[in-house]
Design an enzyme around this catalytic site. Sequence first.
Site, PDB file in Angstrom:
ATOM      1  N   CYS A   2      -8.317  15.847  -7.056  1.00  0.00           N
ATOM      2  CA  CYS A   2      -7.579  16.984  -7.593  1.00  0.00           C
ATOM      3  C   CYS A   2      -6.216  16.576  -8.145  1.00  0.00           C
ATOM      4  CB  CYS A   2      -7.345  18.069  -6.560  1.00  0.00           C
ATOM      5  SG  CYS A   2      -8.824  18.793  -5.905  1.00  0.00           S
ATOM      6  N   ARG A  27      -7.936   9.803 -10.738  1.00  0.00           N
ATOM      7  CA  ARG A  27      -7.951  10.210  -9.332  1.00  0.00           C
ATOM      8  C   ARG A  27      -9.337  10.691  -8.888  1.00  0.00           C
ATOM      9  NH1 ARG A  27      -2.458  11.628  -7.804  1.00  0.00           N
ATOM     10  NH2 ARG A  27      -3.169  13.176  -6.327  1.00  0.00           N
ATOM     11  N   TRP A  73     -11.824  18.127  -7.615  1.00  0.00           N
ATOM     12  CA  TRP A  73     -12.845  17.313  -6.938  1.00  0.00           C
ATOM     13  C   TRP A  73     -13.399  18.225  -5.860  1.00  0.00           C
ATOM     14  CZ3 TRP A  73     -13.816  14.989  -2.103  1.00  0.00           C
ATOM     15  CH2 TRP A  73     -14.692  13.897  -2.119  1.00  0.00           C
ATOM     16  N   ASN A  99      -4.308  22.026  -4.967  1.00  0.00           N
ATOM     17  CA  ASN A  99      -4.868  20.766  -4.474  1.00  0.00           C
ATOM     18  C   ASN A  99      -4.732  20.806  -2.959  1.00  0.00           C
ATOM     19  OD1 ASN A  99      -5.412  18.112  -3.835  1.00  0.00           O
ATOM     20  ND2 ASN A  99      -3.625  17.255  -4.881  1.00  0.00           N
ATOM     21  N   GLY A 100      -5.812  20.517  -2.235  1.00  0.00           N
ATOM     22  CA  GLY A 100      -5.740  20.530  -0.772  1.00  0.00           C
ATOM     23  C   GLY A 100      -6.845  21.391  -0.190  1.00  0.00           C
ATOM     24  N   GLU A 477     -16.155  -6.166   1.404  1.00  0.00           N
ATOM     25  CA  GLU A 477     -15.485  -5.667   0.199  1.00  0.00           C
ATOM     26  C   GLU A 477     -16.378  -5.852  -1.032  1.00  0.00           C
ATOM     27  OE1 GLU A 477     -13.227  -3.765  -0.472  1.00  0.00           O
ATOM     28  OE2 GLU A 477     -12.610  -4.206  -2.520  1.00  0.00           O
ATOM     29  N   LYS A 481     -17.565  -2.809  -3.426  1.00  0.00           N
ATOM     30  CA  LYS A 481     -17.362  -2.768  -4.885  1.00  0.00           C
ATOM     31  C   LYS A 481     -18.671  -2.458  -5.593  1.00  0.00           C
ATOM     32  CE  LYS A 481     -14.106  -2.387  -5.048  1.00  0.00           C
ATOM     33  NZ  LYS A 481     -13.180  -2.073  -4.175  1.00  0.00           N
ATOM     34  N   GLU A 484     -19.865   1.182  -4.969  1.00  0.00           N
ATOM     35  CA  GLU A 484     -18.983   2.173  -5.595  1.00  0.00           C
ATOM     36  C   GLU A 484     -19.297   2.367  -7.074  1.00  0.00           C
ATOM     37  OE1 GLU A 484     -14.565   2.243  -3.608  1.00  0.00           O
ATOM     38  OE2 GLU A 484     -15.109   0.408  -4.642  1.00  0.00           O
ATOM     39  N   HIS A 500     -30.459  -9.559  13.713  1.00  0.00           N
ATOM     40  CA  HIS A 500     -30.651  -8.645  14.845  1.00  0.00           C
ATOM     41  C   HIS A 500     -31.020  -7.243  14.364  1.00  0.00           C
ATOM     42  CE1 HIS A 500     -29.368 -11.713  17.594  1.00  0.00           C
ATOM     43  NE2 HIS A 500     -28.249 -11.894  16.902  1.00  0.00           N
ATOM     44  N   LYS A 595      -9.956   8.514  -6.504  1.00  0.00           N
ATOM     45  CA  LYS A 595      -9.059   7.379  -6.290  1.00  0.00           C
ATOM     46  C   LYS A 595      -8.089   7.653  -5.158  1.00  0.00           C
ATOM     47  CE  LYS A 595      -7.000   3.499  -7.640  1.00  0.00           C
ATOM     48  NZ  LYS A 595      -7.731   2.307  -7.174  1.00  0.00           N
TER      49      LYS A 595
HETATM   50  C1  G6P Z   1     -10.713   6.185  -1.747  1.00  0.00           C
HETATM   51  C2  G6P Z   1     -10.966   5.228  -2.890  1.00  0.00           C
HETATM   52  C3  G6P Z   1     -11.116   3.814  -2.360  1.00  0.00           C
HETATM   53  C4  G6P Z   1      -9.899   3.443  -1.531  1.00  0.00           C
HETATM   54  C5  G6P Z   1      -9.669   4.428  -0.386  1.00  0.00           C
HETATM   55  C6  G6P Z   1      -8.341   4.201   0.321  1.00  0.00           C
HETATM   56  O1  G6P Z   1     -11.858   6.350  -1.004  1.00  0.00           O
HETATM   57  O2  G6P Z   1     -12.115   5.598  -3.613  1.00  0.00           O
HETATM   58  O3  G6P Z   1     -11.222   2.920  -3.459  1.00  0.00           O
HETATM   59  O4  G6P Z   1     -10.058   2.143  -1.032  1.00  0.00           O
HETATM   60  O5  G6P Z   1      -9.635   5.757  -0.908  1.00  0.00           O
HETATM   61  O6  G6P Z   1      -7.308   4.474  -0.565  1.00  0.00           O
HETATM   62  P1  G6P Z   1      -5.809   4.014  -0.348  1.00  0.00           P
HETATM   63  O7  G6P Z   1      -5.058   4.590  -1.516  1.00  0.00           O
HETATM   64  O8  G6P Z   1      -5.366   4.577   0.958  1.00  0.00           O
HETATM   65  O9  G6P Z   1      -5.801   2.522  -0.344  1.00  0.00           O
END
Ligand code: G6P
Length: 600
Positions: A2, A27, A73, A99-100, A477, A481, A484, A500, A595
């Site tokens: 948002c 975002r 969102w 937003n919220g 990670e 990636k 995502e 396991h 984001k």
């Molecule tokens: C969201 C994003 C991720 C990010 C996470 C933490 O889920 O999609 O890419 O790693 O938030 O965000 P921050 O801003 O706290 O690192």
Amino acid sequence: MCGIVGYIGNQDAKEILLKGLEKLEYRGYDSAGIAVRDNSQVHVFKAKGRIADLRAVVDASVSANTGIGHTRWATHGVPSHDNAHPHQSTAGRFTLVHNGVIENYSILKREYLEGTAFVSETDTEVIVQLIEKFANEGMETEEAFRQTLKLLKGSYALALLDEQNDETIFVAKNKSPLLVGTGSDFNVVASDAMAMLQVTDQYVELMDKEMVIVTKNDVTIKTLDGTVVERSPYKAELDASDIEKGTYPHYMLKEIDEQPLVIRKIIQKYQDEQGSLQIDQNILDAVTSSDRVYIIACGTSYHAGLVGKQLLEQMAKIPVEVHVASEFGYNMPLLPEKPLFIFISQSGETADSRAVLVAVKELGHKALTITNVQGSTLSREADYTLLLHAGPEIAVASTKAYTAQIAVLSILAHVAAASKGEAESMNLVKELGIVANAMEVLCDSKEEMDYIAREYLSFTRNAFFIGRGIDYYVGLEGALKLKEISYIQAEGFAGGELKHGTIALIEEGTPVVAIATQENVNLSIRGNVKEVAARGANPCIISMKGLDTDEDRFVIPAVHDLLSPLVSVVPLQLIAYYAALHRDCDVDKPRNLAKSVTVE
Ligand code: G6P
């Protein structure tokens, strides 16, 4: 997640709002809308989908100098035209963006708005209807707004238009981010400074439970009891060119390529005049005097925290626990006498992390935030901040913030080790320089990464990433990636743990990416690769020079083993990028993701 914009001045509000919303696209959102006020009335335009879809429905003939806009969102109600903001009160007098999450919206609906016809499924509509109810009972708009705010439980950033008052945008904030930008003969409202950088770089921070009366020439901040608060604007240290893609097809690729530069910038920012790495003495004291460090983070930042644990424990000999923020709040472990909390967050706005920060501050503990965004909520509310200096990260999938977080954590660990009198494990400035050079080599290997992605990932349903020790964390990670942005079901696993249970999922051709950069586990991770290969997997070993063998698919340049995640993650980022491209995915704006996740 948002985004809010608002403009009041003399120019065409529609275009400024739409451009602002475009800057907030990163975002994450699934519908958008604007409301603009011309001489006589408020016009609302909304659309499910992208800002481009919204542009298509905005009536170009409407001429207005005041307006508010929103990217949504979905939380309460599906993405749709009706659920998109702005929302209007029944008589159409008030128009609101939010937003919220309003936690008590159904109670408010029941207690105050019996008989009101709602057109959306959102919690937001309750707010705008309450304002109209209080106005109908005779309150001035400011008072009706304040009364409503006092009833709300939860998080909100709000911007409100009143059809009977063409000179004001009413604004309020609690927990969700919101700024007011100032200019001459205009003022703006924005979820983050990037949105309105096109018109101003001067911003006023807002605190929780404040409301703001924004007119063309004035910004008046008040607390909910009506006390006026004086606060000067600050200059947003953002370069408009930092938030442009330039010649890159995607922000993600640009941000991957920026990593060597970011590492060099971090070295420079944390060096004193003699070239030694330094950290604020208060932060050092907090770190070295704590009996245990708790790293709290989400997503990619959590993965950086896992590497940070290794750095702090091995270099500075400080015990560290790493926790996912959304779990920690509800499942707090027994804390020692002097814990130090380190919050890692690219955006500095993540609600899950913030909830923990609020809880541990209430317990009287010290907190340090490591973030990319100066002045962000997590930075403001912690005792100390270390900045990443990575420049704005726009692509939803985090890349340069991850490596910047690890680099800053390595500097913190290194300086803390020195201040504790621990033996120096490396010349960190030199080693980070070697890392930056190695990253450059990898960024120049895009064709090869494109090829690997095609070979292993473009047509697969699932994939595994395995490693041991620090390589396991990088695997987590790498898997994140990939899922995502390419929507391939990918899991990171500790090399020894796969057998396991999860090895049951290995089928003929299942891609297993193995990371091998650590001498002490080199033989065992290769043993794990053999186990999956024997069951039909298609292994892709990414090793480090010096530990490589003929069976490896790609060899990264040698760097200090504790810093290897900074380098070994780059091929994983690039492989994910190309896999997403091959599968025609929207790399920078993946489905369902935001984001900056400002709801818990
Ligand atoms: C969201 C994003 C991720 C990010 C996470 C933490 O889920 O999609 O890419 O790693 O938030 O965000 P921050 O801003 O706290 O690192």
